[in-house]
Design an enzyme around this catalytic site. Structure first.
Site: not given
Length: 295
Positions: A16, A147, A196
């Protein structure tokens, strides 16, 4: 695949927060579940890993070197080798139930970090901001999984997504960067991908990684779908711009909670992809601490 490539031979568990450093031509990212921050130098192709005592949901590079990291129990300043130097704050959620997730810096160099509410029984997550003087504020609530943080080129809008709730929000910002009332910008039908992590390009378009959707998408400032790019994996997690001309999109993906059969079917799950695009994006500002003279 529209010139989609794999960055190098690597598959993480939950990569991420890809972050490009133009000065060193290096891509950084976190593997949340492995409690690591990775770096990959594009010229030498050297891959390095820093280990941390807890999950690192997100981070930013500091102006004077090192990182600001949002770990499960709180936010810390570290040096360049990841050694914890100063604790900024505790996790304002219960860290047993919510870890930090997506985040990054705004155009003023402040650090934003959202949490993910693990029980998923109500919207219990939060969005936190760390100012340059290390003052900490809870800015937004009523979130299940924070997010998609990105800022418009004119600095008038902040975009965020709530992945489990299939929603992208935008929030107006005043001339000092203070947020107004959050508003729904785009919602997604269930079963075709969830918004996301994200990044903003120089034309004010929002690029979103569509988790469970096998693709990334580019939306106009009005929310119109402009482009979609397919991926050979189910779950992209975030995108960022980089490269010499800031026209390379780096895409992180995950293999978290996937069965052995799915990983065998889609062995690139957890890889980092690169995609050349026609419009440039922005690098994230470094976080710069400025001591509060009143303290």
């Amino acid at each position: 695949m529209n010139n989609l490539s794999v960055l190098f031979d690597y598959q993480g568990e939950l990569p991420e927060c890809p972050t490009w450093d133009a000065d060193s031509q290096t891509l950084f990212w976190t593997d949340i579940l492995q409690k690591q921050i990775h770096s990959f130098h594009l010229i030498t192709r050297r891959h390095e890993i820093l280990s941390f005592p807890e999950e690192v949901g997100c981070f930013a590079l500091r102006h004077d070197g090192g990182f600001i990291v949002a770990m499960r129990s709180g936010i810390w300043l570290t040096d360049v080798d990841g050694t914890l130097v100063k604790k900024v704050c505790d996790n304002p959620n219960n860290p047993q139930l919510a870890r930090f997730n997506d985040g990054g810096t705004d155009p003023l160099g402040r650090f934003w970090a959202g949490t993910y509410w693990g029980p998923r029984d109500y919207n219990g997550a939060l969005l936190v901001r760390v100012d340059n003087n290390l003052k900490v504020s809870v800015v937004q609530s009523d979130i299940l999984g924070a997010n998609g943080l990105a800022f418009s080129p004119d600095n008038r809008w902040m975009y965020t997504s709530d992945t489990p709730n299939y929603t992208i929000y935008k929030t107006p910002l005043d001339i000092c960067g203070e947020p107004g009332l959050r508003q729904k910008w785009k919602t997604f039908p269930q079963g075709n991908g969830r918004p996301d992590g994200a990044a903003m390009d120089s034309e004010g378009c929002y690029w979103s990684a569509l988790f469970d959707g096998f693709r990334i998408a580019r939306f106009s400032p009005r929310g119109k779908l402009l482009e979609e790019h397919s991926l050979p994996v189910r779950c992209p997690t975030m995108v960022c711009f980089g490269g010499d001309d800031m026209k390379t999109l780096f895409i992180t993906t995950t293999r978290e909670n996937m069965t052995a059969d799915e990983i065998a079917m889609r062995p690139l799950s957890g890889a980092i992809f690169t995609l050349p695009v026609t419009v440039a994006g922005f690098s994230k500002p470094r976080f710069k601490e400025q001591p509060n003279k009143d303290q």
